[in-house]
Design an enzyme around this catalytic site. Structure first.
Site, PDB file in Angstrom:
ATOM      1  N   CYS A   1      -9.056  -2.964  -7.204  1.00 28.45           N
ATOM      2  CA  CYS A   1      -9.015  -1.591  -6.633  1.00 28.45           C
ATOM      3  C   CYS A   1      -8.672  -0.781  -7.875  1.00 28.45           C
ATOM      4  O   CYS A   1      -8.002  -1.064  -8.767  1.00 28.45           O
ATOM      5  CB  CYS A   1      -7.928  -1.405  -5.473  1.00 28.45           C
ATOM      6  SG  CYS A   1      -8.001   0.275  -4.616  1.00 28.45           S
TER       7      CYS A   1
ATOM      8  N   CYS B   1      -0.049   0.070   0.537  1.00 21.98           N
ATOM      9  CA  CYS B   1      -1.204  -0.740   0.828  1.00 21.98           C
ATOM     10  C   CYS B   1      -0.715  -1.913   1.503  1.00 21.98           C
ATOM     11  O   CYS B   1       0.077  -2.799   0.999  1.00 21.98           O
ATOM     12  CB  CYS B   1      -1.868  -0.804  -0.607  1.00 21.98           C
ATOM     13  SG  CYS B   1      -3.473  -2.044  -0.403  1.00 21.98           S
ATOM     14  N   ASP B   2      -1.649  -2.367   2.412  1.00 19.67           N
ATOM     15  CA  ASP B   2      -1.170  -3.837   3.175  1.00 19.67           C
ATOM     16  C   ASP B   2      -2.229  -4.809   2.704  1.00 19.67           C
ATOM     17  O   ASP B   2      -2.277  -5.671   3.519  1.00 19.67           O
ATOM     18  CB  ASP B   2      -1.331  -3.616   4.605  1.00 19.67           C
ATOM     19  CG  ASP B   2      -2.365  -2.900   5.341  1.00 19.67           C
ATOM     20  OD1 ASP B   2      -3.616  -2.571   4.582  1.00 19.67           O
ATOM     21  OD2 ASP B   2      -2.470  -2.520   6.560  1.00 19.67           O
TER      22      ASP B   2
ATOM     23  N   HIS C   1      -7.115  -4.681  15.266  1.00 21.79           N
ATOM     24  CA  HIS C   1      -6.962  -5.790  14.760  1.00 21.79           C
ATOM     25  C   HIS C   1      -5.804  -6.276  14.778  1.00 21.79           C
ATOM     26  O   HIS C   1      -5.235  -7.252  14.906  1.00 21.79           O
ATOM     27  CB  HIS C   1      -7.868  -6.238  13.439  1.00 21.79           C
ATOM     28  CG  HIS C   1      -7.520  -5.199  12.274  1.00 21.79           C
ATOM     29  ND1 HIS C   1      -7.622  -3.816  12.667  1.00 21.79           N
ATOM     30  CD2 HIS C   1      -6.788  -5.437  11.183  1.00 21.79           C
ATOM     31  CE1 HIS C   1      -7.295  -3.084  11.268  1.00 21.79           C
ATOM     32  NE2 HIS C   1      -6.769  -4.149  10.676  1.00 21.79           N
TER      33      HIS C   1
HETATM   34  S1  SF4 Z   1      -4.955   1.383   0.353  1.00 20.98           S
HETATM   35 FE1  SF4 Z   1      -4.814  -0.446  -0.951  1.00 20.98          FE
HETATM   36  S2  SF4 Z   1      -7.088  -1.084  -1.103  1.00 20.98           S
HETATM   37 FE2  SF4 Z   1      -7.123   0.925  -0.201  1.00 20.98          FE
HETATM   38  S3  SF4 Z   1      -7.339   2.473  -2.180  1.00 20.98           S
HETATM   39 FE3  SF4 Z   1      -4.804   2.087  -1.813  1.00 20.98          FE
HETATM   40  S4  SF4 Z   1      -4.314   0.207  -3.115  1.00 20.98           S
HETATM   41 FE4  SF4 Z   1      -6.694   0.585  -2.846  1.00 20.98          FE
END
Ligand code: SF4
Length: 203
Positions: free
Chosen positions: A33, A40-41, A197
């Site tokens: 990413c 973030c999960d 989910h």
């Molecule tokens: S939530 Fe996680 S996957 Fe989504 S943009 Fe942020 S770091 Fe990246």
């Protein structure tokens, strides 16, 4: 032949969020990413990811798609980092409808059938900004950094029929859910999205 770094492919399962919540599908999760959101999960780390060709990805997704729903949710990490026309073409040729979930910071190298943008500008480093995109739905994770001005800014920025506010499922979930309900009830263009989910325990 191009190889894609894939964290996981799984299914059959259900899309858990947004306008297509409850639809049967399979998932393609790319590794990596370009953001690092604190809540973030998702495990998108390259560790444990594997490299596949487009043909290998399609073959695996067809094998997983036992119900022949032929809907693939392409996510990450940030899927646009690796997305390209050969993979899009290969998935379409196999009959898949492609739904992508992006943070909205990159244009797409090939079109998809449904684009969800979930903007998180407070986690942008200076070199990254939201880009102009034709989005199918906007999904905003509600934590204390998001207020009515944030949501109104997104309705001005993105032209879409679908705007979703989704409470952040961190340790303060009840608080975020209450704020999300209040925000949505005051804004008819916005709808509540829950992570079905997780609530149902579907992988
Ligand atoms: S939530 Fe996680 S996957 Fe989504 S943009 Fe942020 S770091 Fe990246």
């Amino acid at each position: 032949m191009r190889q894609y770094l894939v964290k996981e492919m799984f299914g059959p399962t259900l899309q858990g969020e947004g306008a297509h919540a409850g639809r049967p599908c399979v998932f393609l999760r790319f590794a990596a990413c370009n953001l690092a959101c604190t809540w973030c999960d998702t495990d998108f780390a390259p560790e444990g990811a594997q490299r596949y060709s487009a043909d290998e990805i399609v073959a695996k997704l067809v094998e997983l798609d036992r119900q022949r729903a032929r809907m693939v949710v392409v996510t990450g990490g940030e899927p646009t980092l690796q997305w390209d026309a050969p993979l899009a073409d290969a998935l379409h040729a196999a009959g898949f409808r492609i739904h992508m979930e992006s943070n909205g910071t990159r244009t797409l190298a090939a079109p998809v059938d449904w684009l969800t943008v979930s903007p998180k500008p407070r986690f942008h480093p200076p070199s990254i900004a939201l880009v102009e995109l034709a989005v199918s739905e906007v999904k905003v994770v509600i934590d204390d950094s998001v207020d009515e001005h944030t949501l109104d800014g997104y309705t001005r920025r993105y032209r879409s029929e679908h705007y979703f506010a989704q409470p952040c499922m961190d340790d303060h979930y009840p608080h975020h859910l209450a704020r999300t309900l209040a925000l949505v009830q005051a804004r008819p263009a916005w709808r509540l999205s829950l992570q079905l989910h997780k609530i149902l325990g579907v992988p």
